[in-house]
Design a protein around this motif. Structure first.
Motif, PDB file in Angstrom:
ATOM      1  N   ARG A   1      21.032-105.236  -6.489  1.00 36.35           N
ATOM      2  CA  ARG A   1      20.939-105.457  -7.934  1.00 36.35           C
ATOM      3  C   ARG A   1      20.383-104.194  -8.584  1.00 36.35           C
ATOM      4  NH1 ARG A   1      18.614-111.218  -7.202  1.00 36.35           N
ATOM      5  NH2 ARG A   1      16.592-110.270  -7.578  1.00 36.35           N
ATOM      6  N   SER A   2      21.057-103.729  -9.616  1.00 40.39           N
ATOM      7  CA  SER A   2      20.561-102.587 -10.383  1.00 40.39           C
ATOM      8  C   SER A   2      19.322-103.021 -11.162  1.00 40.39           C
ATOM      9  CB  SER A   2      21.641-102.108 -11.359  1.00 40.39           C
ATOM     10  OG  SER A   2      21.857-103.102 -12.344  1.00 40.39           O
ATOM     11  N   PRO A   3      18.499-102.074 -11.595  1.00 35.14           N
ATOM     12  CA  PRO A   3      17.354-102.436 -12.437  1.00 35.14           C
ATOM     13  C   PRO A   3      17.784-103.230 -13.678  1.00 35.14           C
ATOM     14  CG  PRO A   3      17.092-100.195 -11.642  1.00 35.14           C
ATOM     15  CD  PRO A   3      18.479-100.648 -11.234  1.00 35.14           C
ATOM     16  N   LYS A   4      18.934-102.877 -14.260  1.00 36.20           N
ATOM     17  CA  LYS A   4      19.426-103.586 -15.444  1.00 36.20           C
ATOM     18  C   LYS A   4      19.693-105.060 -15.125  1.00 36.20           C
ATOM     19  CE  LYS A   4      23.307-103.747 -18.671  1.00 36.20           C
ATOM     20  NZ  LYS A   4      24.564-103.136 -19.081  1.00 36.20           N
ATOM     21  N   THR A   5      20.400-105.315 -14.037  1.00 36.06           N
ATOM     22  CA  THR A   5      20.699-106.695 -13.653  1.00 36.06           C
ATOM     23  C   THR A   5      19.429-107.434 -13.291  1.00 36.06           C
ATOM     24  OG1 THR A   5      22.931-106.140 -12.936  1.00 36.06           O
ATOM     25  CG2 THR A   5      21.976-108.135 -12.003  1.00 36.06           C
ATOM     26  N   ASN A   6      18.524-106.766 -12.604  1.00 34.11           N
ATOM     27  CA  ASN A   6      17.264-107.411 -12.234  1.00 34.11           C
ATOM     28  C   ASN A   6      16.477-107.828 -13.490  1.00 34.11           C
ATOM     29  OD1 ASN A   6      15.866-108.024  -9.604  1.00 34.11           O
ATOM     30  ND2 ASN A   6      14.173-107.086 -10.746  1.00 34.11           N
ATOM     31  N   ARG A   7      16.451-106.953 -14.504  1.00 32.57           N
ATOM     32  CA  ARG A   7      15.770-107.290 -15.770  1.00 32.57           C
ATOM     33  C   ARG A   7      16.426-108.502 -16.429  1.00 32.57           C
ATOM     34  NH1 ARG A   7      15.544-101.783 -16.338  1.00 32.57           N
ATOM     35  NH2 ARG A   7      17.400-101.732 -17.654  1.00 32.57           N
ATOM     36  N   LEU A   8      17.752-108.529 -16.447  1.00 31.38           N
ATOM     37  CA  LEU A   8      18.468-109.674 -17.036  1.00 31.38           C
ATOM     38  C   LEU A   8      18.123-110.969 -16.311  1.00 31.38           C
ATOM     39  CD1 LEU A   8      22.011-108.120 -17.657  1.00 31.38           C
ATOM     40  CD2 LEU A   8      20.347-108.826 -19.400  1.00 31.38           C
ATOM     41  N   LEU A   9      18.079-110.918 -14.981  1.00 24.54           N
ATOM     42  CA  LEU A   9      17.749-112.110 -14.207  1.00 24.54           C
ATOM     43  C   LEU A   9      16.308-112.540 -14.438  1.00 24.54           C
ATOM     44  CD1 LEU A   9      19.590-111.383 -10.847  1.00 24.54           C
ATOM     45  CD2 LEU A   9      20.147-113.132 -12.538  1.00 24.54           C
ATOM     46  N   ARG A  10      15.405-111.579 -14.592  1.00 28.27           N
ATOM     47  CA  ARG A  10      13.993-111.890 -14.848  1.00 28.27           C
ATOM     48  C   ARG A  10      13.826-112.627 -16.178  1.00 28.27           C
ATOM     49  NH1 ARG A  10       9.658-110.639 -12.703  1.00 28.27           N
ATOM     50  NH2 ARG A  10       8.525-110.121 -14.606  1.00 28.27           N
ATOM     51  N   GLN A  11      14.669-112.304 -17.132  1.00 30.01           N
ATOM     52  CA  GLN A  11      14.579-112.961 -18.439  1.00 30.01           C
ATOM     53  C   GLN A  11      14.914-114.449 -18.344  1.00 30.01           C
ATOM     54  OE1 GLN A  11      17.129-110.667 -21.001  1.00 30.01           O
ATOM     55  NE2 GLN A  11      15.726-108.931 -21.056  1.00 30.01           N
ATOM     56  N   GLY A  12      15.806-114.802 -17.421  1.00 22.26           N
ATOM     57  CA  GLY A  12      16.240-116.186 -17.302  1.00 22.26           C
ATOM     58  C   GLY A  12      15.574-116.985 -16.198  1.00 22.26           C
ATOM     59  N   HIS A  13      14.905-116.302 -15.254  1.00 22.97           N
ATOM     60  CA  HIS A  13      14.315-116.985 -14.097  1.00 22.97           C
ATOM     61  C   HIS A  13      12.934-116.417 -13.805  1.00 22.97           C
ATOM     62  CE1 HIS A  13      18.251-118.699 -13.254  1.00 22.97           C
ATOM     63  NE2 HIS A  13      18.766-117.500 -13.368  1.00 22.97           N
TER      64      HIS A  13
ATOM     65  N   GLY B   1      11.320-116.612 -10.976  1.00 21.14           N
ATOM     66  CA  GLY B   1      11.144-116.221  -9.581  1.00 21.14           C
ATOM     67  C   GLY B   1      11.714-114.866  -9.217  1.00 21.14           C
ATOM     68  N   VAL B   2      12.175-114.077 -10.173  1.00 29.10           N
ATOM     69  CA  VAL B   2      12.767-112.770  -9.872  1.00 29.10           C
ATOM     70  C   VAL B   2      11.669-111.713  -9.922  1.00 29.10           C
ATOM     71  CG1 VAL B   2      14.463-111.040 -10.583  1.00 29.10           C
ATOM     72  CG2 VAL B   2      14.996-113.473 -10.795  1.00 29.10           C
ATOM     73  N   ALA B   3      11.474-111.003  -8.816  1.00 25.30           N
ATOM     74  CA  ALA B   3      10.410-110.004  -8.708  1.00 25.30           C
ATOM     75  C   ALA B   3      10.714-108.761  -9.538  1.00 25.30           C
ATOM     76  CB  ALA B   3      10.212-109.598  -7.250  1.00 25.30           C
ATOM     77  N   THR B   4       9.676-108.196 -10.136  1.00 21.35           N
ATOM     78  CA  THR B   4       9.815-106.960 -10.918  1.00 21.35           C
ATOM     79  C   THR B   4      10.312-105.823 -10.045  1.00 21.35           C
ATOM     80  OG1 THR B   4       7.968-107.660 -12.286  1.00 21.35           O
ATOM     81  CG2 THR B   4       8.586-105.351 -12.425  1.00 21.35           C
ATOM     82  N   LYS B   5       9.769-105.723  -8.845  1.00 19.01           N
ATOM     83  CA  LYS B   5      10.152-104.658  -7.916  1.00 19.01           C
ATOM     84  C   LYS B   5      10.932-105.248  -6.741  1.00 19.01           C
ATOM     85  CE  LYS B   5       6.313-101.731  -9.209  1.00 19.01           C
ATOM     86  NZ  LYS B   5       5.178-100.930  -8.767  1.00 19.01           N
ATOM     87  N   SER B   6      11.933-106.010  -7.051  1.00 23.38           N
ATOM     88  CA  SER B   6      12.737-106.705  -6.052  1.00 23.38           C
ATOM     89  C   SER B   6      13.329-105.746  -5.025  1.00 23.38           C
ATOM     90  CB  SER B   6      13.870-107.457  -6.757  1.00 23.38           C
ATOM     91  OG  SER B   6      14.778-107.972  -5.816  1.00 23.38           O
ATOM     92  N   LEU B   7      13.315-106.172  -3.762  1.00 27.83           N
ATOM     93  CA  LEU B   7      13.952-105.379  -2.709  1.00 27.83           C
ATOM     94  C   LEU B   7      15.471-105.356  -2.861  1.00 27.83           C
ATOM     95  CD1 LEU B   7      11.779-106.215   0.431  1.00 27.83           C
ATOM     96  CD2 LEU B   7      11.774-104.143  -0.966  1.00 27.83           C
ATOM     97  N   HIS B   8      16.023-106.234  -3.687  1.00 23.30           N
ATOM     98  CA  HIS B   8      17.454-106.168  -4.004  1.00 23.30           C
ATOM     99  C   HIS B   8      17.784-104.798  -4.610  1.00 23.30           C
ATOM    100  CE1 HIS B   8      18.915-110.323  -3.397  1.00 23.30           C
ATOM    101  NE2 HIS B   8      17.692-110.696  -3.752  1.00 23.30           N
ATOM    102  N   MET B   9      16.870-104.252  -5.394  1.00 18.12           N
ATOM    103  CA  MET B   9      17.113-102.963  -6.062  1.00 18.12           C
ATOM    104  C   MET B   9      17.059-101.785  -5.100  1.00 18.12           C
ATOM    105  SD  MET B   9      15.244-103.432  -9.776  1.00 18.12           S
ATOM    106  CE  MET B   9      13.595-103.405  -9.123  1.00 18.12           C
ATOM    107  N   GLN B  10      16.613-102.021  -3.872  1.00 13.30           N
ATOM    108  CA  GLN B  10      16.576-100.973  -2.855  1.00 13.30           C
ATOM    109  C   GLN B  10      17.645-101.179  -1.780  1.00 13.30           C
ATOM    110  OE1 GLN B  10      12.590-100.408  -1.245  1.00 13.30           O
ATOM    111  NE2 GLN B  10      11.719-101.188  -3.142  1.00 13.30           N
ATOM    112  N   GLY B  11      18.485-102.179  -1.946  1.00  8.50           N
ATOM    113  CA  GLY B  11      19.508-102.469  -0.941  1.00  8.50           C
ATOM    114  C   GLY B  11      18.918-103.077   0.320  1.00  8.50           C
ATOM    115  N   LYS B  12      17.783-103.760   0.171  1.00  7.12           N
ATOM    116  CA  LYS B  12      17.084-104.330   1.324  1.00  7.12           C
ATOM    117  C   LYS B  12      16.996-105.851   1.272  1.00  7.12           C
ATOM    118  CE  LYS B  12      14.237-100.287   2.252  1.00  7.12           C
ATOM    119  NZ  LYS B  12      12.914 -99.826   2.616  1.00  7.12           N
ATOM    120  N   ALA B  13      17.787-106.493   0.408  1.00 13.23           N
ATOM    121  CA  ALA B  13      17.711-107.947   0.274  1.00 13.23           C
ATOM    122  C   ALA B  13      19.062-108.548  -0.090  1.00 13.23           C
ATOM    123  CB  ALA B  13      16.679-108.313  -0.799  1.00 13.23           C
ATOM    124  N   VAL B  14      19.266-109.778   0.364  1.00 15.56           N
ATOM    125  CA  VAL B  14      20.440-110.563  -0.008  1.00 15.56           C
ATOM    126  C   VAL B  14      20.020-112.007  -0.223  1.00 15.56           C
ATOM    127  CG1 VAL B  14      22.244-109.197   1.140  1.00 15.56           C
ATOM    128  CG2 VAL B  14      21.057-110.974   2.412  1.00 15.56           C
TER     129      VAL B  14
END
Length: 188
Positions: free
Chosen positions: A118-130, A132-145
């Motif tokens: 997840r790009s930082p942009k997508t992560n921010r969008l998801l944080r707005q609606g949920h 449980g989305v971490a600010t520094k999600s490992l998704h943004m580093q390619g380390k999570a699915v």
């Protein structure tokens, strides 16, 4: 740190993984059992279907300790940000965790990808609606699915990953997925 149960016959893949882990960790060679056990296997493959793009991918991504660069490039593209299309390098350790979980589930099934990189942009969008989305999600580093596995229930996938203690394990039964990552072992 070899315990008494290592002298008993190895009767299942789980017994093998636990025994190998105890031996490897006792020697201080690695910190994650999936890495040690995965590298002992000649060919490792994964199958995916992306729930948002409907694309499918099946490939051999590694053989022994060598990762196939072409296969990794395909996985990077497949697990791209579903919102922006941005591609990012996916951690091979995460793939080894997925491979080991698949083996525990009997190698019968396909990973259904809910979210990969997840790009930082997508992560921010998801944080707005949920919440449980971490600010520094490992998704943004390619380390999570975030995944489902067609060959097992969410609870079974979660339990298997918990027993392996390799990376983070998040359980979201209401949302219909399990989060796996290649960070430190932790659960939520």
């Amino acid at each position: 740190m070899i315990t008494e149960n290592t002298t008993q016959p190895i009767t299942s893949r789980r017994s093998f993984l636990l025994t190998a882990t105890q031996v490897v960790l006792g020697l201080g060679l690695v910190s994650a059992p999936t890495i040690a056990c995965a590298k002992a296997i000649k060919k490792r493959s994964l199958s995916f279907v992306h729930t948002r793009t409907q694309q499918e991918l099946t490939l051999v991504y590694a053989s022994g300790s060598a990762y196939d660069r072409r296969a990794l490039t395909k996985i990077n593209r497949f697990l791209r940000d579903y919102n922006t299309g941005q591609v990012h390098v996916i951690d091979p350790k995460l793939l080894d965790i997925l491979w080991a979980v698949k083996g525990e589930m009997g190698n019968k099934g396909v990973y259904e990808i809910v979210s990969g990189f997840r790009s930082p942009k997508t992560n921010r969008l998801l944080r707005q609606g949920h919440s449980g989305v971490a600010t520094k999600s490992l998704h943004m580093q390619g380390k999570a699915v975030d995944i489902r596995f067609s060959g097992a229930s969410l609870a079974q996938v979660r339990q298997c990953a918990l027993e392996m203690q390799c990376g983070g394990v998040g359980y979201y039964p209401r949302d219909g997925f399990v989060h796996l990552d290649s960070g430190q072992f932790r659960t939520w």
